[in-house]
Each structure stands twice: as C-alpha cells, then as structure tokens.
Design a protein around this motif. Structure first.
Motif, PDB file in Angstrom:
ATOM      1  N   PHE A   1       0.913  -1.173  -0.037  1.00  8.34           N
ATOM      2  CA  PHE A   1       0.131  -0.002   0.125  1.00  8.34           C
ATOM      3  C   PHE A   1       0.755   1.409  -0.056  1.00  8.34           C
ATOM      4  O   PHE A   1       0.411   2.542   0.150  1.00  8.34           O
ATOM      5  N   ALA A   2       2.167   1.070  -0.042  1.00  9.93           N
ATOM      6  CA  ALA A   2       3.193   2.077  -0.332  1.00  9.93           C
ATOM      7  C   ALA A   2       4.330   1.632  -1.129  1.00  9.93           C
ATOM      8  O   ALA A   2       4.552   0.418  -0.767  1.00  9.93           O
ATOM      9  N   PHE A   3       5.027   2.556  -1.752  1.00  9.45           N
ATOM     10  CA  PHE A   3       6.089   2.050  -2.710  1.00  9.45           C
ATOM     11  C   PHE A   3       7.179   1.284  -1.456  1.00  9.45           C
ATOM     12  O   PHE A   3       8.007   0.513  -1.868  1.00  9.45           O
ATOM     13  N   ALA A   4       7.228   1.863  -0.255  1.00  9.35           N
ATOM     14  CA  ALA A   4       8.303   1.247   0.517  1.00  9.35           C
ATOM     15  C   ALA A   4       7.950  -0.108   1.051  1.00  9.35           C
ATOM     16  O   ALA A   4       8.667  -0.683   1.518  1.00  9.35           O
ATOM     17  N   GLU A   5       6.718  -0.542   0.614  1.00 12.75           N
ATOM     18  CA  GLU A   5       6.154  -1.908   0.857  1.00 12.75           C
ATOM     19  C   GLU A   5       6.336  -3.026   0.003  1.00 12.75           C
ATOM     20  O   GLU A   5       6.011  -4.143   0.035  1.00 12.75           O
ATOM     21  N   ASN A   6       6.944  -2.511  -1.168  1.00 12.72           N
ATOM     22  CA  ASN A   6       7.181  -3.176  -2.252  1.00 12.72           C
ATOM     23  C   ASN A   6       7.769  -4.570  -2.155  1.00 12.72           C
ATOM     24  O   ASN A   6       7.764  -5.553  -2.877  1.00 12.72           O
ATOM     25  N   ARG A   7       8.768  -4.590  -1.108  1.00  8.07           N
ATOM     26  CA  ARG A   7       9.733  -5.888  -0.686  1.00  8.07           C
ATOM     27  C   ARG A   7       9.335  -6.607   0.456  1.00  8.07           C
ATOM     28  O   ARG A   7       9.924  -7.541   0.629  1.00  8.07           O
ATOM     29  N   TYR A   8       7.989  -6.290   0.861  1.00  7.38           N
ATOM     30  CA  TYR A   8       7.666  -7.177   2.133  1.00  7.38           C
ATOM     31  C   TYR A   8       7.034  -8.423   1.408  1.00  7.38           C
ATOM     32  O   TYR A   8       6.553  -8.420   0.231  1.00  7.38           O
TER      33      TYR A   8
ATOM     34  N   ARG B   1      10.602   0.804  -7.175  1.00  8.79           N
ATOM     35  CA  ARG B   1      11.315   2.167  -6.789  1.00  8.79           C
ATOM     36  C   ARG B   1      12.527   2.388  -7.626  1.00  8.79           C
ATOM     37  O   ARG B   1      13.489   1.411  -7.402  1.00  8.79           O
ATOM     38  N   ARG B   2      12.903   3.475  -8.157  1.00  6.59           N
ATOM     39  CA  ARG B   2      14.223   3.606  -8.979  1.00  6.59           C
ATOM     40  C   ARG B   2      14.790   4.954  -8.465  1.00  6.59           C
ATOM     41  O   ARG B   2      13.906   5.841  -8.230  1.00  6.59           O
ATOM     42  N   PRO B   3      16.043   5.071  -8.264  1.00  7.50           N
ATOM     43  CA  PRO B   3      16.890   4.140  -8.662  1.00  7.50           C
ATOM     44  C   PRO B   3      17.330   2.972  -7.351  1.00  7.50           C
ATOM     45  O   PRO B   3      17.815   2.052  -7.528  1.00  7.50           O
ATOM     46  N   GLY B   4      16.264   3.169  -6.435  1.00 11.15           N
ATOM     47  CA  GLY B   4      16.456   1.962  -5.352  1.00 11.15           C
ATOM     48  C   GLY B   4      16.097   2.888  -4.027  1.00 11.15           C
ATOM     49  O   GLY B   4      15.365   3.892  -3.957  1.00 11.15           O
ATOM     50  N   ASP B   5      16.462   2.351  -2.833  1.00 10.03           N
ATOM     51  CA  ASP B   5      16.332   2.950  -1.801  1.00 10.03           C
ATOM     52  C   ASP B   5      17.158   4.244  -1.657  1.00 10.03           C
ATOM     53  O   ASP B   5      16.435   5.023  -0.582  1.00 10.03           O
ATOM     54  N   ALA B   6      18.020   4.535  -2.196  1.00 13.74           N
ATOM     55  CA  ALA B   6      18.937   5.809  -2.006  1.00 13.74           C
ATOM     56  C   ALA B   6      18.701   6.613  -3.201  1.00 13.74           C
ATOM     57  O   ALA B   6      18.867   6.063  -4.382  1.00 13.74           O
TER      58      ALA B   6
ATOM     59  N   GLN C   1      19.565   9.292  -6.013  1.00 16.87           N
ATOM     60  CA  GLN C   1      20.921   9.752  -6.786  1.00 16.87           C
ATOM     61  C   GLN C   1      20.613  10.948  -7.486  1.00 16.87           C
ATOM     62  O   GLN C   1      19.570  11.469  -7.570  1.00 16.87           O
ATOM     63  N   GLY C   2      21.499  11.585  -8.272  1.00 18.85           N
ATOM     64  CA  GLY C   2      21.630  12.968  -9.164  1.00 18.85           C
ATOM     65  C   GLY C   2      20.743  12.570 -10.281  1.00 18.85           C
ATOM     66  O   GLY C   2      20.609  11.487 -10.627  1.00 18.85           O
ATOM     67  N   LEU C   3      20.283  13.664 -10.777  1.00 14.33           N
ATOM     68  CA  LEU C   3      19.406  13.308 -11.868  1.00 14.33           C
ATOM     69  C   LEU C   3      20.056  12.824 -13.216  1.00 14.33           C
ATOM     70  O   LEU C   3      19.397  11.908 -13.659  1.00 14.33           O
ATOM     71  N   ASP C   4      21.167  13.082 -13.531  1.00 19.22           N
ATOM     72  CA  ASP C   4      21.813  12.262 -14.625  1.00 19.22           C
ATOM     73  C   ASP C   4      21.913  10.874 -14.476  1.00 19.22           C
ATOM     74  O   ASP C   4      21.693  10.093 -15.250  1.00 19.22           O
ATOM     75  N   GLU C   5      22.441  10.310 -12.992  1.00 14.74           N
ATOM     76  CA  GLU C   5      22.234   8.979 -12.734  1.00 14.74           C
ATOM     77  C   GLU C   5      20.765   8.460 -13.013  1.00 14.74           C
ATOM     78  O   GLU C   5      20.883   6.974 -13.259  1.00 14.74           O
ATOM     79  N   VAL C   6      19.909   9.005 -12.480  1.00 16.19           N
ATOM     80  CA  VAL C   6      18.490   8.663 -12.444  1.00 16.19           C
ATOM     81  C   VAL C   6      18.130   8.343 -13.719  1.00 16.19           C
ATOM     82  O   VAL C   6      17.562   7.159 -14.160  1.00 16.19           O
TER      83      VAL C   6
ATOM     84  N   LEU D   1       5.658   3.241 -10.847  1.00 18.42           N
ATOM     85  CA  LEU D   1       6.825   3.632 -10.607  1.00 18.42           C
ATOM     86  C   LEU D   1       7.084   4.796  -9.764  1.00 18.42           C
ATOM     87  O   LEU D   1       6.456   5.926  -9.844  1.00 18.42           O
ATOM     88  N   GLU D   2       7.938   4.874  -8.584  1.00 22.22           N
ATOM     89  CA  GLU D   2       8.482   5.670  -8.143  1.00 22.22           C
ATOM     90  C   GLU D   2       9.795   6.103  -8.545  1.00 22.22           C
ATOM     91  O   GLU D   2      10.570   5.222  -8.256  1.00 22.22           O
ATOM     92  N   VAL D   3      10.157   7.611  -8.655  1.00 16.66           N
ATOM     93  CA  VAL D   3      11.587   7.897  -8.863  1.00 16.66           C
ATOM     94  C   VAL D   3      12.083   8.747  -7.938  1.00 16.66           C
ATOM     95  O   VAL D   3      11.331   9.777  -7.582  1.00 16.66           O
TER      96      VAL D   3
END
Length: 414
Positions: free
Chosen positions: A252-259, A289-294, A296-301, A322-324
C-alpha cells in the motif's frame, strides 16, 4: 485437526497516488477463494482493516460482500470471522450481522454490550468447527479497541494499557468458560504490540488513537494462536510462533514493495498449534522504486531509467507503477517532465517523483510542491522530509515516536 487461513489489512478502496487498486484487490480475492478451496480450510479469519476508510466507496463494499457470498458458495462449511480494524467503521461492519450470522459469517465491529451498557464478553467468543462438524476451537474475537471501549483503570500506571488488558482478560476468561477439552483457545487483535516492526510509517503505533504499544503478555501460553492485524509487514511477535501478523496482501506504499505479501495457513491439532505456513500472494501489479532505496543525481537517475528492464507484452492495465527518487543540489524546473520524456513510449506508469534537496533552507512546499505534490503526502512523511531538509539526516526513532503522539493528540481535538 483444524485448518484456518489468517489474513488482514485488505484496505479495500485504497488508492495509490490517485491509482485505484480495485483490479489488484479483485485478483487477490479471486486467488484467496482458490486457496481456501485448495487448502481445504475450515475457517477464515480477517483481522481488521477490511476497508481503507470508515466510509469506503460503494465498489469496495460490493467487492467485500461478493467475496463473502462466493466463499459461502464454494466452501459451504467454511467458518468466516471478521473483526474491525482502526480504518474500519465498527458500526458499518456490524450493520449486516443479522444477515451474515445466518450464513455462518461472524463480523465483530464493536465490543458487544448488555442492555445495561456493560461489556458482554461471552458474545465475543466464536466457535470454529472442524470438517467433522465438531467444535475444534473457541476464539476470543477482540476487534480494534478505542478509548471508549475500555473500562476505567485510573489507578493504573497506564490506564489505557490496563484497560486493554482487562478487556482481553475478560474475553479470554469467557472463551475458557465455553471451551471443552480438546478445543484450542485462539484470540484476535488489531493493534501494535511491543516488538512489532512498523510498516515504514504506513501505520502508526495505535491504541485507541494514542501512541501505545501493547505487551505480548496479553496472550498467555494457553492461547494456541493469536491472529493479528494492523502492521503490514508479516512477522512473529517477540519470537513467538503463535502470535502473528499476517501482513498486508499487497503493498500500500512503494516502501512496502519488498514485503512478503501473504496469508497464513494455520494448522491446529487438538489444543495445540501444529504448524504455520505462509502462502505467498501473487502480485497483479508491480511497484518499482528507482534507482532504489537511496536517491541519486538526476543524470544518474535518467541513465538508470534507460536501463530499466520492462515487459512490452504486458497489457497497459498491468504496466508496473514507478516511484523515482532524485537528489537535487538546486531546484530543477520541469523535473517531472524530464523523467516523463525518459520513459516515453515505455510500458510503465510514473506515479510519483520524490525530490531530495540538499538542505538549502527553502520552504518544504517550494522544495516538493512540483516534484511530489505535498498535498498528497502523509503528515508523518512531511515531518520526515522537513527534518531531512534541515538536518541532512533521518529523524531518530524516539523523535518520530514523540511526533506521532503529538499528532494523535491534535487529531483527537478536531
């Protein structure tokens, strides 16, 4: 033997950044019907938060009652027990009880009362039947408890926790009084217990609208199994196999996608717990969730998004969401548009962009207004982002606890 399926926290009617979850919920309920039949379940326990709000949309209510009707048709001997959670309206769940009781479906929204207004604990006791028709278990079916449900315990160090302990003590005593040799003693609850792992701020530590954690000692060792709801992360409590949160069947949240999204198959042998087995729930829609839990800068994203592996064969209704997350050194006008262009013509739906600014002192609305839509954020998430913006680090757990308590007190005065 008695076999039951334990599930909780369906949140029918939920939307994620404006996206309806109706198709995902229907896919889960269809799967659950198959699982009940395949596993030859004797009982189904839904441990609260059937709906996402106290006033759910008509489509969500229709989905719930269609499921109950289908379960009765496909599994005629199945016992169904539903308790209210903190998101549910107790009165709304209780309203159709006269009809549902006749179908072997017990719904407990509020604590039952006598004509004099006293807690009627024996009416919380629900029998569960084995395949041979005998009573195999008695359940102390306690729903989510609000302050008005609790007896006065003004002399106690914590009157609210003492009140909850009193309710459970009476409910379990009533179940023991009705129980016969060979029958298992079970309990339900919708609460936050000491030692439970919170679900990424998607659910606060609740007890009747206050910041409390209940002791697992509520459930003595003679309770063979405790079916809990509220926390979306499936887990044991305090290392006890018999005290379990089933977890939410979908994120029910992007943070729960790995539950681990699942229901629990629980086998009881006489008075004892024999086994608990998770049954993974297939996910109808993937949350990315991209690029992941941390961040990153826009170019890297943008480079990361270019490498994102997607299935072009999926129909649009099943495209992943998708959550960026982007780390920005300065405001970036048109941030979302640049990300949308990077994903143009690709089989994915961009639901939200989270910008992590590097503490330049701007107002939070200026920092996040375009990128994430501050009006769509939970209050706890706004607080977290304010702290990160000012101090360049996540708030400590103790500070979050104090903030949640203050928030509950403010909401209670509205």
């Amino acid at each position: 033997m008695l076999r039951l399926i334990h599930t909780a926290d369906w949140h029918l009617g939920h939307t994620l950044h404006g996206l309806s979850r109706e198709a995902e919920h229907q896919a889960f309920l269809d799967w659950l019907l198959d699982a009940l039949e395949r596993e030859a379940a004797d009982a189904l326990i839904i441990a609260g938060d059937v709906f996402d709000s106290a006033n759910p949309p008509a489509a969500a209510q229709a989905m719930f009652y269609r499921f109950l009707a289908a379960a009765r048709m496909r599994c005629p001997q199945l016992d169904v027990l539903v308790i209210a959670g903190n998101h549910d309206s107790a009165a709304r769940l209780d309203a159709p009880s006269p009809l549902l009781d006749g179908l072997g479906i017990r719904v407990i929204g509020a604590l039952p009362r006598t004509a004099a207004g006293d807690f009627d604990a024996p009416r919380l006791v629900v029998p569960l039947y084995a395949a041979d028709g005998r009573v195999a278990a008695r359940v102390a079916a306690v729903p989510f408890l609000r302050p008005a449900d609790l007896p006065p315990c003004s002399e106690a160090e914590d009157p609210l926790i003492a009140g909850v302990e009193a309710v459970y003590a009476d409910a379990l005593a009533a179940a023991r009084a009705q129980r016969r040799p060979g029958e298992a003693l079970l309990a339900t609850g919708h609460a936050y217990l000491v030692g439970g792992q919170l679900s990424a701020l998607s659910e606060r530590r609740i007890l009747g609208g206050h910041q409390h954690a209940l002791p697992v000692a509520l459930f003595p060792e003679d309770v063979a199994y405790v079916a809990l709801g509220h926390l979306h992360l499936a887990q044991r409590v305090a290392g006890r196999d018999a005290v379990r949160y089933a977890g939410a069947p979908l994120p029910f949240a992007f943070a729960e996608n790995r539950y681990p999204h699942q229901v629990l198959r629980v086998d009881l042998d006489g008075e004892q717990l024999a086994a608990v087995e998770p049954l993974p729930v297939p996910q109808h829609l993937e949350l990315l969730r991209r690029p992941g839990d941390a961040a990153q800068g826009l170019d890297e994203v943008l480079e990361d998004l270019a490498q994102l592996a997607l299935d072009p064969a999926l129909p649009p209704a099943r495209w992943p969401c998708l959550e960026v997350s982007v780390r920005l050194e300065r405001p970036e006008p048109g941030l979302r548009r640049r990300i949308e262009l990077a994903l143009d013509q690709r089989p994915v739906r961009l639901l939200t962009v989270v910008a992590h600014h590097c503490g330049r002192g701007e107002a939070l609305g200026d920092e996040y207004g375009e990128a994430a839509g501050i009006e769509a954020l939970a209050v706890g998430e706004v607080f977290r982002r304010c702290h990160v913006s000012r101090y360049r680090q996540e708030p400590e757990a103790e500070l979050l606890e104090v903030f949640c308590k203050l928030l509950e007190e403010v909401e209670a005065r509205k």
